[in-house]
Design an enzyme around this catalytic site. Sequence first.
Site, PDB file in Angstrom:
ATOM      1  N   ARG A 139       2.268   2.898   9.151  1.00  0.00           N
ATOM      2  CA  ARG A 139       1.603   3.382  10.232  1.00  0.00           C
ATOM      3  C   ARG A 139       2.414   4.073  11.552  1.00  0.00           C
ATOM      4  O   ARG A 139       1.681   4.677  12.230  1.00  0.00           O
ATOM      5  CB  ARG A 139       0.367   2.321  10.877  1.00  0.00           C
ATOM      6  CG  ARG A 139      -0.643   2.296   9.933  1.00  0.00           C
ATOM      7  CD  ARG A 139      -1.804   1.681  10.229  1.00  0.00           C
ATOM      8  NE  ARG A 139      -2.852   1.612   9.439  1.00  0.00           N
ATOM      9  CZ  ARG A 139      -3.356   0.368   8.741  1.00  0.00           C
ATOM     10  NH1 ARG A 139      -2.646  -0.578   8.698  1.00  0.00           N
ATOM     11  NH2 ARG A 139      -4.341   0.575   8.031  1.00  0.00           N
ATOM     12  N   MET A 141       8.514  -2.597  11.724  1.00  0.00           N
ATOM     13  CA  MET A 141       8.530  -1.297  10.941  1.00  0.00           C
ATOM     14  C   MET A 141       7.248  -1.447  10.017  1.00  0.00           C
ATOM     15  O   MET A 141       6.371  -2.280   9.866  1.00  0.00           O
ATOM     16  CB  MET A 141       9.548  -1.572   9.636  1.00  0.00           C
ATOM     17  CG  MET A 141      10.582  -1.065   9.938  1.00  0.00           C
ATOM     18  SD  MET A 141      11.997  -0.846   8.893  1.00  0.00           S
ATOM     19  CE  MET A 141      13.437  -0.676   9.689  1.00  0.00           C
ATOM     20  N   GLN A 175     -10.514  -2.593   1.931  1.00  0.00           N
ATOM     21  CA  GLN A 175      -9.953  -3.305   3.145  1.00  0.00           C
ATOM     22  C   GLN A 175      -9.850  -2.454   4.351  1.00  0.00           C
ATOM     23  O   GLN A 175      -9.333  -2.900   5.711  1.00  0.00           O
ATOM     24  CB  GLN A 175      -8.413  -4.067   3.190  1.00  0.00           C
ATOM     25  CG  GLN A 175      -7.328  -2.831   2.932  1.00  0.00           C
ATOM     26  CD  GLN A 175      -6.209  -3.746   2.308  1.00  0.00           C
ATOM     27  OE1 GLN A 175      -6.127  -4.178   1.248  1.00  0.00           O
ATOM     28  NE2 GLN A 175      -5.072  -3.839   3.279  1.00  0.00           N
ATOM     29  N   MET A 188       0.982  -1.085  -0.158  1.00  0.00           N
ATOM     30  CA  MET A 188      -0.085  -0.012  -0.023  1.00  0.00           C
ATOM     31  C   MET A 188       0.853   1.309   0.151  1.00  0.00           C
ATOM     32  O   MET A 188       0.381   2.106   0.356  1.00  0.00           O
ATOM     33  CB  MET A 188      -0.985   0.027   1.361  1.00  0.00           C
ATOM     34  CG  MET A 188      -1.884  -1.050   1.139  1.00  0.00           C
ATOM     35  SD  MET A 188      -3.324  -0.703   2.075  1.00  0.00           S
ATOM     36  CE  MET A 188      -2.938  -0.643   3.763  1.00  0.00           C
ATOM     37  N   HIS A 196       9.087  -3.380   3.379  1.00  0.00           N
ATOM     38  CA  HIS A 196       8.809  -3.543   1.964  1.00  0.00           C
ATOM     39  C   HIS A 196       9.958  -4.154   0.984  1.00  0.00           C
ATOM     40  O   HIS A 196       9.794  -4.677   0.065  1.00  0.00           O
ATOM     41  CB  HIS A 196       8.178  -2.302   1.501  1.00  0.00           C
ATOM     42  CG  HIS A 196       6.992  -2.085   2.080  1.00  0.00           C
ATOM     43  ND1 HIS A 196       6.878  -0.895   2.829  1.00  0.00           N
ATOM     44  CD2 HIS A 196       5.833  -2.631   2.142  1.00  0.00           C
ATOM     45  CE1 HIS A 196       5.696  -0.726   3.353  1.00  0.00           C
ATOM     46  NE2 HIS A 196       5.041  -1.724   2.972  1.00  0.00           N
ATOM     47  N   GLY A 224       5.033 -10.388   3.818  1.00  0.00           N
ATOM     48  CA  GLY A 224       5.661 -10.251   5.349  1.00  0.00           C
ATOM     49  C   GLY A 224       4.942 -10.963   6.242  1.00  0.00           C
ATOM     50  O   GLY A 224       3.876 -10.960   6.333  1.00  0.00           O
ATOM     51  N   LEU A 246       6.723   3.116   1.864  1.00  0.00           N
ATOM     52  CA  LEU A 246       7.515   1.946   1.735  1.00  0.00           C
ATOM     53  C   LEU A 246       8.780   2.290   2.698  1.00  0.00           C
ATOM     54  O   LEU A 246       9.256   3.501   3.066  1.00  0.00           O
ATOM     55  CB  LEU A 246       8.011   1.715   0.407  1.00  0.00           C
ATOM     56  CG  LEU A 246       7.151   1.486  -0.948  1.00  0.00           C
ATOM     57  CD1 LEU A 246       7.937   1.145  -2.071  1.00  0.00           C
ATOM     58  CD2 LEU A 246       6.215   0.366  -0.443  1.00  0.00           C
TER      59      LEU A 246
HETATM   60  P1  AMP Z   1       1.479  -2.959   3.382  1.00  0.00           P
HETATM   61  O1  AMP Z   1       2.097  -1.866   2.566  1.00  0.00           O
HETATM   62  O2  AMP Z   1       1.513  -2.540   4.895  1.00  0.00           O
HETATM   63  O3  AMP Z   1       0.157  -3.432   3.026  1.00  0.00           O
HETATM   64  O4  AMP Z   1       2.405  -4.245   3.442  1.00  0.00           O
HETATM   65  C1  AMP Z   1       2.896  -4.712   2.083  1.00  0.00           C
HETATM   66  C2  AMP Z   1       3.636  -5.961   2.464  1.00  0.00           C
HETATM   67  O5  AMP Z   1       4.729  -5.707   3.138  1.00  0.00           O
HETATM   68  C3  AMP Z   1       2.781  -7.205   3.286  1.00  0.00           C
HETATM   69  O6  AMP Z   1       3.351  -8.374   2.651  1.00  0.00           O
HETATM   70  C4  AMP Z   1       3.525  -7.046   4.713  1.00  0.00           C
HETATM   71  O7  AMP Z   1       3.214  -7.969   5.327  1.00  0.00           O
HETATM   72  C5  AMP Z   1       5.073  -6.676   4.240  1.00  0.00           C
HETATM   73  N1  AMP Z   1       5.414  -5.963   5.539  1.00  0.00           N
HETATM   74  C6  AMP Z   1       4.834  -4.507   6.083  1.00  0.00           C
HETATM   75  N2  AMP Z   1       5.875  -4.414   6.982  1.00  0.00           N
HETATM   76  C7  AMP Z   1       6.812  -5.277   7.059  1.00  0.00           C
HETATM   77  C8  AMP Z   1       7.940  -5.401   7.805  1.00  0.00           C
HETATM   78  N3  AMP Z   1       8.375  -4.858   8.907  1.00  0.00           N
HETATM   79  N4  AMP Z   1       8.649  -6.578   7.681  1.00  0.00           N
HETATM   80  C9  AMP Z   1       8.473  -7.517   6.704  1.00  0.00           C
HETATM   81  N5  AMP Z   1       7.558  -7.204   5.854  1.00  0.00           N
HETATM   82  C10 AMP Z   1       6.673  -6.216   6.075  1.00  0.00           C
END
Ligand code: AMP
Length: 283
Positions: A187, A184, A61, A30, A37, A147, A33
């Site tokens: 948010r 990380m 979502q 989303m 990510h 992640g 980054l």
């Molecule tokens: P998001 O942009 O928060 O929807 O996350 C996108 C992808 O990055 C998802 O697969 C998350 O699980 C992964 N992700 C977010 N934060 C972390 C983190 N601290 N370590 C590893 N992967 C992450």
Amino acid sequence: MLTVTTIAGVRARRAELDRLGRRVALVPTMGALHEGHLALVRRGRELADEVWASVFVNPTQFGPGEDFERYPRDLETDRRLLEAVGTALLFAPGVKEMYPRPPLTVVSLPGLAERLCGAYRPGHFAGVATVVAKLLGIARPEVAVFGAKDWQQVTVIRRMVADLDMPARIEVLPTIRETDGLAMSSRNAYLKPAERVAAARIYSALVAVKDAVVGGERDAAAVAAMLAERIGREPLLTVQYAEAVNPDTLERNEKIAGRVLLVVAVHAGTTRLIDNLLVEVPS
Ligand code: AMP
């Protein structure tokens, strides 16, 4: 790096790669980054000939009153970061491109999607599963990288891919943390300085409770209570849930055996943070 905002544009590039026999790893995000990510993108590069990323703040979502409007958006910075780690294609569609009309077809996973976060965010995982199904259908990656920080999300996606015979392989990477242990997250940018300091308590509590489990505590209810209590000692944190569950089913087994997932959702002010830690229980 190619930046593409249309589904047709992604499909055209995918068709070219099909002709060349090249494999794609997709990293859905989303945006806003961070290193977490980027770790997924780097892994994607190892797993396929090209790594692609998507940046889409998916409205379906988010529940009413959640942070869809204020979710951090900075596509220019994201583009720079993705390019620097070798991303071949960025898919950054608008809401109208992804949802030209409200989707009638929704991927729902009753039970699994209603536990843990799902109990507090009704409809959230249906939104996630549906948008990931769309992204996998659009990009047709050989592998998609996620992640472990979003453990329930990964569990839902793995189950969807298995149930619907989707061809993508799902790769999951460990959580990337700040030096004080805070997972990380995009948010984290919402946190006021004092909340940011307090938030480190989430991980230290997970680690302390992990030690208790490794040390012999096997009562899941006691472990969950210990986790909530340790986090709750920090006045700036409010526990939404703290659980010790089976990492595959996300259900609580009374007695811990094999592997257990310690998993929490916590509010620091108005910011909702999630984290988890997998514990291998010595037999
Ligand atoms: P998001 O942009 O928060 O929807 O996350 C996108 C992808 O990055 C998802 O697969 C998350 O699980 C992964 N992700 C977010 N934060 C972390 C983190 N601290 N370590 C590893 N992967 C992450």
